[in-house]
Scaffold this motif. Structure first.
Motif, PDB file in Angstrom:
ATOM      1  N   GLU A  47       0.801  -1.221   0.000  1.00 17.74           N
ATOM      2  CA  GLU A  47       0.000   0.000   0.000  1.00 17.74           C
ATOM      3  C   GLU A  47       0.837   1.276   0.000  1.00 17.74           C
ATOM      4  OE1 GLU A  47      -2.930  -0.288   3.093  1.00 17.74           O
ATOM      5  OE2 GLU A  47      -3.894  -2.001   2.153  1.00 17.74           O
ATOM      6  N   ASN A  48       2.110   1.174  -0.345  1.00 17.52           N
ATOM      7  CA  ASN A  48       2.962   2.350  -0.478  1.00 17.52           C
ATOM      8  C   ASN A  48       3.119   2.697  -1.952  1.00 17.52           C
ATOM      9  OD1 ASN A  48       3.984   3.129   2.263  1.00 17.52           O
ATOM     10  ND2 ASN A  48       4.495   0.940   2.264  1.00 17.52           N
ATOM     11  N   THR A  49       3.377   3.965  -2.221  1.00 22.26           N
ATOM     12  CA  THR A  49       3.578   4.446  -3.586  1.00 22.26           C
ATOM     13  C   THR A  49       5.066   4.477  -3.886  1.00 22.26           C
ATOM     14  OG1 THR A  49       1.555   5.760  -3.564  1.00 22.26           O
ATOM     15  CG2 THR A  49       3.246   6.419  -5.141  1.00 22.26           C
ATOM     16  N   TYR A  50       5.409   3.963  -5.082  1.00 19.20           N
ATOM     17  CA  TYR A  50       6.792   3.889  -5.532  1.00 19.20           C
ATOM     18  C   TYR A  50       6.891   4.364  -6.977  1.00 19.20           C
ATOM     19  CZ  TYR A  50       7.268   0.583  -1.639  1.00 19.20           C
ATOM     20  OH  TYR A  50       7.257  -0.007  -0.413  1.00 19.20           O
ATOM     21  N   GLU A  51       8.102   4.697  -7.398  1.00 20.64           N
ATOM     22  CA  GLU A  51       8.380   4.909  -8.813  1.00 20.64           C
ATOM     23  C   GLU A  51       8.332   3.533  -9.466  1.00 20.64           C
ATOM     24  OE1 GLU A  51       8.904   6.435 -12.348  1.00 20.64           O
ATOM     25  OE2 GLU A  51       8.677   7.697 -10.571  1.00 20.64           O
ATOM     26  N   SER A  52       7.587   3.418 -10.549  1.00 23.69           N
ATOM     27  CA  SER A  52       7.350   2.131 -11.193  1.00 23.69           C
ATOM     28  C   SER A  52       8.639   1.364 -11.490  1.00 23.69           C
ATOM     29  CB  SER A  52       6.551   2.336 -12.485  1.00 23.69           C
ATOM     30  OG  SER A  52       6.349   1.120 -13.140  1.00 23.69           O
ATOM     31  N   ALA A  53       9.585   2.003 -12.158  1.00 23.69           N
ATOM     32  CA  ALA A  53      10.823   1.304 -12.532  1.00 23.69           C
ATOM     33  C   ALA A  53      11.602   0.854 -11.303  1.00 23.69           C
ATOM     34  CB  ALA A  53      11.687   2.202 -13.414  1.00 23.69           C
ATOM     35  N   ALA A  54      11.619   1.664 -10.238  1.00 22.50           N
ATOM     36  CA  ALA A  54      12.387   1.334  -9.039  1.00 22.50           C
ATOM     37  C   ALA A  54      11.805   0.121  -8.314  1.00 22.50           C
ATOM     38  CB  ALA A  54      12.443   2.539  -8.103  1.00 22.50           C
ATOM     39  N   ILE A  55      10.481   0.084  -8.147  1.00 22.24           N
ATOM     40  CA  ILE A  55       9.889  -1.051  -7.424  1.00 22.24           C
ATOM     41  C   ILE A  55       9.929  -2.309  -8.284  1.00 22.24           C
ATOM     42  CG2 ILE A  55       7.487  -0.551  -8.052  1.00 22.24           C
ATOM     43  CD1 ILE A  55       8.740  -1.919  -4.648  1.00 22.24           C
ATOM     44  N   ARG A  56       9.810  -2.173  -9.595  1.00 26.89           N
ATOM     45  CA  ARG A  56       9.924  -3.355 -10.459  1.00 26.89           C
ATOM     46  C   ARG A  56      11.316  -3.970 -10.342  1.00 26.89           C
ATOM     47  NH1 ARG A  56       5.338  -3.607 -13.525  1.00 26.89           N
ATOM     48  NH2 ARG A  56       4.263  -1.627 -13.825  1.00 26.89           N
ATOM     49  N   GLN A  57      12.326  -3.123 -10.329  1.00 32.56           N
ATOM     50  CA  GLN A  57      13.699  -3.623 -10.170  1.00 32.56           C
ATOM     51  C   GLN A  57      13.873  -4.271  -8.798  1.00 32.56           C
ATOM     52  OE1 GLN A  57      16.734  -0.695 -10.832  1.00 32.56           O
ATOM     53  NE2 GLN A  57      18.398  -2.122 -10.451  1.00 32.56           N
ATOM     54  N   TRP A  58      13.331  -3.640  -7.766  1.00 34.17           N
ATOM     55  CA  TRP A  58      13.409  -4.177  -6.408  1.00 34.17           C
ATOM     56  C   TRP A  58      12.776  -5.569  -6.351  1.00 34.17           C
ATOM     57  CZ3 TRP A  58      15.252  -2.938  -1.562  1.00 34.17           C
ATOM     58  CH2 TRP A  58      14.694  -3.614  -0.479  1.00 34.17           C
ATOM     59  N   LEU A  59      11.612  -5.713  -6.961  1.00 34.38           N
ATOM     60  CA  LEU A  59      10.866  -6.967  -6.884  1.00 34.38           C
ATOM     61  C   LEU A  59      11.508  -8.099  -7.689  1.00 34.38           C
ATOM     62  CD1 LEU A  59       7.226  -5.574  -6.997  1.00 34.38           C
ATOM     63  CD2 LEU A  59       8.410  -6.604  -5.026  1.00 34.38           C
ATOM     64  N   GLN A  60      12.456  -7.794  -8.552  1.00 39.80           N
ATOM     65  CA  GLN A  60      13.154  -8.847  -9.282  1.00 39.80           C
ATOM     66  C   GLN A  60      14.016  -9.697  -8.355  1.00 39.80           C
ATOM     67  OE1 GLN A  60      15.313  -6.968 -12.470  1.00 39.80           O
ATOM     68  NE2 GLN A  60      13.472  -6.637 -13.690  1.00 39.80           N
ATOM     69  N   SER A  61      14.471  -9.120  -7.241  1.00 43.26           N
ATOM     70  CA  SER A  61      15.333  -9.882  -6.340  1.00 43.26           C
ATOM     71  C   SER A  61      14.857  -9.872  -4.889  1.00 43.26           C
ATOM     72  CB  SER A  61      16.764  -9.327  -6.406  1.00 43.26           C
ATOM     73  OG  SER A  61      16.779  -7.975  -6.029  1.00 43.26           O
ATOM     74  N   GLY A  73       3.856  -9.492  -2.734  1.00 45.94           N
ATOM     75  CA  GLY A  73       3.793  -9.969  -4.110  1.00 45.94           C
ATOM     76  C   GLY A  73       4.225  -8.886  -5.077  1.00 45.94           C
ATOM     77  N   ASP A  74       4.096  -9.169  -6.377  1.00 46.94           N
ATOM     78  CA  ASP A  74       4.581  -8.224  -7.380  1.00 46.94           C
ATOM     79  C   ASP A  74       3.464  -7.474  -8.103  1.00 46.94           C
ATOM     80  OD1 ASP A  74       3.561 -10.293  -8.863  1.00 46.94           O
ATOM     81  OD2 ASP A  74       5.396 -10.664 -10.000  1.00 46.94           O
ATOM     82  N   ARG A  75       2.253  -7.485  -7.543  1.00 47.31           N
ATOM     83  CA  ARG A  75       1.141  -6.764  -8.165  1.00 47.31           C
ATOM     84  C   ARG A  75       1.291  -5.268  -7.899  1.00 47.31           C
ATOM     85  NH1 ARG A  75      -4.265  -6.358  -5.766  1.00 47.31           N
ATOM     86  NH2 ARG A  75      -3.214  -7.666  -4.255  1.00 47.31           N
ATOM     87  N   LEU A  76       1.281  -4.483  -8.988  1.00 46.74           N
ATOM     88  CA  LEU A  76       1.414  -3.035  -8.898  1.00 46.74           C
ATOM     89  C   LEU A  76       0.220  -2.379  -9.581  1.00 46.74           C
ATOM     90  CD1 LEU A  76       5.169  -2.807  -9.942  1.00 46.74           C
ATOM     91  CD2 LEU A  76       4.248  -2.800  -7.618  1.00 46.74           C
ATOM     92  N   THR A  77      -0.272  -1.307  -8.994  1.00 48.17           N
ATOM     93  CA  THR A  77      -1.421  -0.587  -9.538  1.00 48.17           C
ATOM     94  C   THR A  77      -1.007   0.851  -9.816  1.00 48.17           C
ATOM     95  OG1 THR A  77      -2.863  -1.956  -8.169  1.00 48.17           O
ATOM     96  CG2 THR A  77      -3.822   0.053  -9.085  1.00 48.17           C
ATOM     97  N   PRO A  78      -1.277   1.357 -11.035  1.00 49.62           N
ATOM     98  CA  PRO A  78      -0.945   2.767 -11.310  1.00 49.62           C
ATOM     99  C   PRO A  78      -1.611   3.690 -10.294  1.00 49.62           C
ATOM    100  CG  PRO A  78      -1.578   1.638 -13.331  1.00 49.62           C
ATOM    101  CD  PRO A  78      -1.891   0.693 -12.195  1.00 49.62           C
ATOM    102  N   ASN A  79      -0.893   4.739  -9.913  1.00 51.75           N
ATOM    103  CA  ASN A  79      -1.403   5.705  -8.943  1.00 51.75           C
ATOM    104  C   ASN A  79      -1.424   7.083  -9.591  1.00 51.75           C
ATOM    105  OD1 ASN A  79      -2.035   7.324  -6.788  1.00 51.75           O
ATOM    106  ND2 ASN A  79      -0.536   6.432  -5.398  1.00 51.75           N
ATOM    107  N   ARG A  80      -2.443   7.325 -10.394  1.00 47.76           N
ATOM    108  CA  ARG A  80      -2.542   8.600 -11.119  1.00 47.76           C
ATOM    109  C   ARG A  80      -2.779   9.774 -10.170  1.00 47.76           C
ATOM    110  NH1 ARG A  80       0.381   6.588 -14.148  1.00 47.76           N
ATOM    111  NH2 ARG A  80      -0.333   4.959 -15.523  1.00 47.76           N
ATOM    112  N   HIS A  81      -3.392   9.519  -9.008  1.00 47.20           N
ATOM    113  CA  HIS A  81      -3.615  10.596  -8.047  1.00 47.20           C
ATOM    114  C   HIS A  81      -2.281  11.128  -7.524  1.00 47.20           C
ATOM    115  CE1 HIS A  81      -7.912  10.158  -8.067  1.00 47.20           C
ATOM    116  NE2 HIS A  81      -7.781   8.859  -7.897  1.00 47.20           N
TER     117      HIS A  81
END
Length: 186
Positions: A47-61, A73-81
């Motif tokens: 439930e925290n907001t992250y930069e997409s590329a940064a959290i995707r890289q984090w979740l790889q390892s 888990g690795d489910r990410l939801t866009p946060n347009r707000h």
């Protein structure tokens, strides 16, 4: 009793340069991994907001939240707000100018690559909002050239002219047979 004076919504209360609300708002739009304003924000399973590329890289390892160290888990939801909040904070001058400049440049790059919606015209707007530096000047010229190339491609299509793309691409490597431009670049 005389009526109380209304305070402007944009004016901070007296003596509160960095109010707890402002601090919390800026923290909410800052990626905890990169420590920069989010450009392409996503909400992770923690439930925290992250930069997409940064959290995707984090979740790889990592299979744990960078904030709580809980399994995630690795489910990410866009946060347009969050993106809208960053835009407002930048426009209002609520973030340091260096952070705003970096956000504009990063936004322009993602827009130009098509990684976020908005297109080249939005990328150009972001580059114009960033302070004039050699980097922003070069990126702005590249974006302008890209817009001109797209216009030429459209014109070629409307005139049914084939082969225009050959003028916009460069070979990845020189030809193996040595055939190419004469010595001296001419």
């Amino acid at each position: 009793m005389p009526p109380r004076k209304k305070r402007s919504a944009s004016a901070p209360p007296k003596g509160s340069e960095a109010s707890p609300l402002k601090k919390a708002a800026i923290e909410a739009i800052t990626c905890p991994i990169t420590r920069q304003l989010v450009v392409d924000p996503v909400v992770a399973e923690d439930e925290n907001t992250y930069e997409s590329a940064a959290i995707r890289q984090w979740l790889q390892s990592n299979y744990r939240s960078p904030m709580t160290n809980e399994r995630m888990g690795d489910r990410l939801t866009p946060n347009r707000h969050a993106r809208l909040m960053v835009e407002a904070a930048v426009k209002e001058g609520a973030v340091p100018s260096e952070d705003a400049a970096q956000w504009h440049i990063s936004s322009a790059k993602l827009l130009a690559s098509g990684d976020v919606p908005g297109g080249m015209s939005s990328a150009i707007e972001h580059l114009r909002e960033a302070p004039k530096t050699p980097e922003t000047d070069l990126l702005l010229r590249c974006a302008t050239l890209r817009t001109q190339m797209d216009s030429l491609r459209n014109e070629a299509a409307s005139l049914d002219v084939q082969g225009v793309d050959a003028f916009f691409t460069m070979p990845a490597q020189p030809r193996a047979d040595g055939w190419g431009a004469p010595a001296g670049g001419g």
